[in-house]
Write an enzyme that holds these catalytic residues in place. Structure first.
Site, PDB file in Angstrom:
ATOM      1  N   TYR A 230     -10.978 -64.898  -3.009  1.00 57.75           N
ATOM      2  CA  TYR A 230     -11.191 -63.830  -1.948  1.00 57.75           C
ATOM      3  C   TYR A 230     -12.491 -63.970  -1.176  1.00 57.75           C
ATOM      4  O   TYR A 230     -12.715 -63.667  -0.066  1.00 57.75           O
ATOM      5  CB  TYR A 230     -11.332 -62.459  -2.531  1.00 57.75           C
ATOM      6  CG  TYR A 230      -9.492 -62.268  -2.635  1.00 57.75           C
ATOM      7  CD1 TYR A 230      -8.706 -61.970  -1.354  1.00 57.75           C
ATOM      8  CD2 TYR A 230      -8.860 -62.104  -3.478  1.00 57.75           C
ATOM      9  CE1 TYR A 230      -7.353 -61.778  -1.157  1.00 57.75           C
ATOM     10  CE2 TYR A 230      -7.493 -62.039  -3.694  1.00 57.75           C
ATOM     11  CZ  TYR A 230      -6.664 -61.806  -2.711  1.00 57.75           C
ATOM     12  OH  TYR A 230      -5.525 -61.672  -2.523  1.00 57.75           O
ATOM     13  N   MET A 241      -7.986 -55.559  -4.734  1.00 59.02           N
ATOM     14  CA  MET A 241      -7.593 -55.141  -5.922  1.00 59.02           C
ATOM     15  C   MET A 241      -6.192 -54.457  -5.582  1.00 59.02           C
ATOM     16  O   MET A 241      -5.776 -53.358  -6.108  1.00 59.02           O
ATOM     17  CB  MET A 241      -8.567 -54.152  -6.664  1.00 59.02           C
ATOM     18  CG  MET A 241      -8.828 -52.980  -5.905  1.00 59.02           C
ATOM     19  SD  MET A 241     -10.023 -51.867  -6.642  1.00 59.02           S
ATOM     20  CE  MET A 241     -10.135 -50.576  -5.444  1.00 59.02           C
ATOM     21  N   HIS A 242      -5.280 -55.349  -5.202  1.00 56.37           N
ATOM     22  CA  HIS A 242      -4.085 -54.847  -4.510  1.00 56.37           C
ATOM     23  C   HIS A 242      -3.396 -53.827  -5.513  1.00 56.37           C
ATOM     24  O   HIS A 242      -3.013 -52.799  -5.078  1.00 56.37           O
ATOM     25  CB  HIS A 242      -3.148 -56.123  -4.445  1.00 56.37           C
ATOM     26  CG  HIS A 242      -3.524 -57.210  -3.681  1.00 56.37           C
ATOM     27  ND1 HIS A 242      -3.378 -57.147  -2.289  1.00 56.37           N
ATOM     28  CD2 HIS A 242      -3.890 -58.643  -3.918  1.00 56.37           C
ATOM     29  CE1 HIS A 242      -3.975 -58.248  -1.741  1.00 56.37           C
ATOM     30  NE2 HIS A 242      -4.179 -59.122  -2.847  1.00 56.37           N
ATOM     31  N   ASP A 243      -2.898 -54.405  -6.559  1.00 56.30           N
ATOM     32  CA  ASP A 243      -2.177 -53.433  -7.498  1.00 56.30           C
ATOM     33  C   ASP A 243      -2.789 -52.332  -8.080  1.00 56.30           C
ATOM     34  O   ASP A 243      -1.942 -51.213  -8.006  1.00 56.30           O
ATOM     35  CB  ASP A 243      -1.816 -54.248  -8.605  1.00 56.30           C
ATOM     36  CG  ASP A 243      -0.716 -55.510  -8.458  1.00 56.30           C
ATOM     37  OD1 ASP A 243      -0.065 -55.513  -7.270  1.00 56.30           O
ATOM     38  OD2 ASP A 243      -0.828 -56.368  -9.287  1.00 56.30           O
TER      39      ASP A 243
END
Length: 320
Positions: A230, A241-243
């Site tokens: 990233y 930290m998508h999830d």
């Protein structure tokens, strides 16, 4: 105990943060974790989920393995170049060995048993490909009545990451995604790339996580390959930290601001395969340009600093 929650996951660095968020939150009743193929193959995602729960002292939480491949077509690739060969930047060896045995039940059976045993609706947070969830609905259509919400990390309103058009989780199994997002009558919040990218954390945030204690230091140590990826994407030291963004909404409904849009999924075999088609036009069903799909809640905004602080407080124990 607060939110009754099942996490369906393919750990994955961001999945690790998401599982930690639920496992370490005092107001979450984490009822089970189910694994699915995705960032790395199923054997690795399952092992990672079990060892992460051991790190968090959550041997009370059952883990069941689910789908090892998509519903219809084979998936061309995983995401080892983003997450590392083991899914955790090559540092899964720093996690303790799991002491709780893997469930003999598969993921669908575990989810069904939890739903049937619950005296109130259960939230499910699918943060990997949607194959297990589609299989649950296909085999046990009555299960939907026991689900309070699906809070799904997936899709993109304006861009993709696996392809120009498609986000990884949806692209990994578009047929399952369409079954869940379009064909099932269950409340859904979709958390797309457009928002998760805006919630990226920086080196200072990660340093605070690392300094919080052994668990935080171990978690931060899992991020190196992912963080490097990233940093290249953003051109600076920031990490998505998508999830964990989706699990924050599962834990604290309304922390993300949603809009209702009709959503469909491209299941063709061309360059748009796996694209989430989010219709933001103000059309009624009587309009000749009316788009098929189903109206669902799509997370479009949040208090960015508030969201980052919420996650960090839970991971470092400041919320306990």
């Amino acid at each position: 105990m607060g939110t009754k929650l099942i996490i369906d996951t393919d750990p994955g660095v961001d999945d690790a943060l998401a599982i930690a968020l639920a496992a370490l939150s005092p107001d979450v009743d984490l009822l089970g974790v189910t694994s699915v193929f995705g960032n790395v193959p199923l054997d690795r995602t399952t092992a990672n989920a079990r060892r992460l729960l051991e790190l968090f002292g959550r041997t009370d939480v059952p883990v069941a393995a689910g789908a090892s491949r998509p519903l219809v077509y084979s998936k061309p690739r995983d995401a080892k170049e983003v997450h590392g060969g083991d899914g955790l930047s090559g540092h899964s060896y720093t996690l303790p060995e799991a002491t709780r045995p893997l469930e003999e039940r598969d993921a669908v059976r575990l989810m069904l048993d939890i739903l049937e045993a619950s005296d109130e609706p259960v939230t499910i947070a699918p943060i990997g490909p949607l194959t297990n969830i589609a299989a649950l609905f296909a085999a046990h259509p009555g299960a939907a009545a026991k689900i309070g919400r699906l809070v799904i990390m997936g899709g993109g309103v304006t861009f993709g990451n696996s392809t120009t058009a498609a986000e990884f989780n949806i692209w990994s199994d578009p047929e399952s995604a369409r079954r869940v997002l379009v064909e099932e009558d269950v409340p859904i919040v979709l958390v797309p790339l457009d928002l998760t990218h805006r919630c990226a954390v920086d080196g200072e945030w990660l340093a605070k996580l690392a300094a919080s204690g052994p668990v935080g230091a171990t978690l931060e140590g899992l991020t190196s390959t992912y963080r490097q990826h990233y940093t290249r994407v953003f051109g600076e030291d920031r990490m998505v930290m998508h999830d964990a963004v989706a699990v924050a909404e599962a834990i604290s409904p309304g922390i993300l601001h949603t809009e209702t849009y009709r959503v469909d999924v491209d299941c063709g075999l061309g360059p748009a395969r796996g694209q989430t088609l989010v219709d933001r036009r103000k059309l009624g069903e009587e309009d000749p340009q009316f788009t098929p799909g189903r109206p669902i809640e799509v997370a479009m905004d949040t208090d960015l600093d508030g969201l980052r602080g919420f996650v960090l407080d839970r991971l470092t124990g400041a919320a306990r």
